[in-house]
Write an enzyme that holds these catalytic residues in place. Structure first.
Site, PDB file in Angstrom:
ATOM      1  CG  HIS A  51      -0.742   1.456  -3.246  1.00 41.11           C
ATOM      2  ND1 HIS A  51      -1.924   1.275  -2.956  1.00 41.11           N
ATOM      3  CD2 HIS A  51      -0.416   0.482  -3.976  1.00 41.11           C
ATOM      4  CE1 HIS A  51      -2.366   0.126  -3.397  1.00 41.11           C
ATOM      5  NE2 HIS A  51      -1.332  -0.684  -3.838  1.00 41.11           N
ATOM      6  CG  ASP A  97      -2.229   0.634   0.987  1.00 41.50           C
ATOM      7  OD1 ASP A  97      -2.335   2.026   0.730  1.00 41.50           O
ATOM      8  OD2 ASP A  97      -3.377   0.104   0.941  1.00 41.50           O
TER       9      ASP A  97
END
Length: 400
Positions: free
Chosen positions: A246, A223
């Site tokens: 991310h 993430d």
């Protein structure tokens, strides 16, 4: 440094660290080895109570004692290292702290938590092993907005004047590190590792905190490498390598009513490699009113990043979302400077602002982002109203 912490806060933090280091030098024999309190380094015996006994003794003695976790593997169930303490707390972790595999051992949101402490120094090069692989299939957050997050590995809550240095977080069940409602926090030289497919394993999540400085760290996860949530003031991110993951994100903002504003972020001299996003600001669509301002992203290298520069005010990771109402989070004074490298998507710069509250004072300066397919130029895209300027050489040609 004064920009990050403010003059008197810098003095207090440096004095805190000098006291800790001085105490360690002066009281070299005053080491509380967790093994002497009953901890067993075989990776199977629960050593939780031994850790707590060592902490309680150091906490009540008024400073001058360092808790040592020696080499070896220590199985520990969820722990809360509670303050306030009578002196500065120092913990040297050389070994591996291993979490239980199964979620049945967890009744709170966290594995290891430090809270209500003024003066904390954690170092030693040790590892927090979250053993998250068994738990990841139980994570429903990628599909459900009202989900319950799995346990985070490491949390600072209501902590002041702390340095976390040189530790590794491995395979957290959810967020690796959370800094919550804390101030004057330094995270330096940490390593965070989890597979690209591990859900919601944000590397460092910062929320409701001020004067937070993250430096010289390597983060690869499933993430956001670093997520800057609501209520933060004066956050600095310097010399961080991110990938996979991310990217480095502000947000998501506006998920809940009453969120505090975000003010003052500097991301500088970072590299992002193979990530889904580069530097990102994201707010939920249909979000209540708040604001986020004074961000600088500069001197950043992108290596094959899908969205190198992105503002997304229609953020929603689910298949269906409320699109009737726009985001009411006001974004202003956001600077992207000296950002270069390669994009794996044709649209290398995407500025998707709110229909209701246009982005203000967005600056693109000295941008050089190229699409990885040779001969095909990268593009910039602006949606709704984006007020701002471009300066210097900007590739792709700006849409502001």
């Amino acid at each position: 440094m004064d920009w990050i912490f403010g003059g008197r806060s810098v003095q207090r933090l440096m004095l805190s660290l000098l006291i800790i280091w001085g105490v360690n030098a002066t009281y070299a024999d005053h080491i509380l080895n967790v093994k002497k309190f009953g901890a067993v380094s075989n990776g199977k015996t629960d050593s939780s109570q031994a850790f707590l006994r060592a902490w309680e003794k150091a906490c009540n003695l008024g400073g001058g004692f360092k808790i040592l976790v020696p080499n070896g593997v220590f199985l520990v169930k969820p722990l809360v290292f509670q303050g306030p303490c009578k002196g500065f707390m120092a913990m040297q972790i050389k070994g591996i702290l291993r979490a239980p595999k199964y979620l049945s051992y967890f009744h709170d949101d966290d594995w290891i938590k430090f809270e209500h402490i003024d003066g904390l120094f954690i170092s030693g090069g040790g590892v927090f092993d979250g053993q998250g692989a068994v738990a990841w299939p139980h994570n429903k957050c990628p599909k459900r907005k009202d989900c319950k997050l799995l346990p985070a590995s490491f949390k600072l809550a209501h902590v002041t004047n702390a340095t976390i240095q040189g530790i590794t977080s491995l395979d957290s069940k959810s967020f690796h590190m959370i800094i919550f409602e804390s101030r004057n926090i330094r995270v330096d030289g940490v390593k965070i590792k989890a597979p690209e497919t591990s859900p919601n394993t944000d590397g460092i999540h910062i929320e409701g905190s001020s004067n937070v400085n993250v430096t010289r760290s390597v983060i690869g996860t499933g993430d956001d490498c670093i997520s800057v949530g609501p209520g933060n003031k004066k956050v600095s991110i310097l010399d961080v390598f991110c990938g996979p993951g991310h990217g480095i994100s502000v947000g998501s903002l506006g998920k809940y009513p009453g969120e505090d504003d975000v003010f003052g972020l500097r991301v500088r001299n970072c590299t992002l490699a193979g990530t889904m996003n580069g530097v990102r600001v994201k707010t939920w669509q249909a979000s209540p009113r708040s604001s986020a301002s004074d961000f600088v992203f500069e001197d950043i290298v992108m290596r094959d990043v899908y969205n190198p520069i992105i503002i997304d005010q229609k953020y929603c990771p689910y298949s269906s979302c409320d699109e009737k109402f726009p985001s009411m989070v006001k974004l202003s004074n956001i600077k992207f400077r000296n950002i270069r490298g390669t994009s794996t998507s044709k649209v290398a710069v995407k500025l998707l602002c709110s229909k209701a509250v246009p982005c203000e004072d967005v600056e693109l300066r000295d941008i050089n982002l190229k699409y990885i397919k040779k001969g095909v130029p990268a593009l910039a895209s602006c949606s709704n109203v984006v007020h701002g300027s471009s300066k210097g050489l900007v590739i792709p040609p700006p849409c502001i």
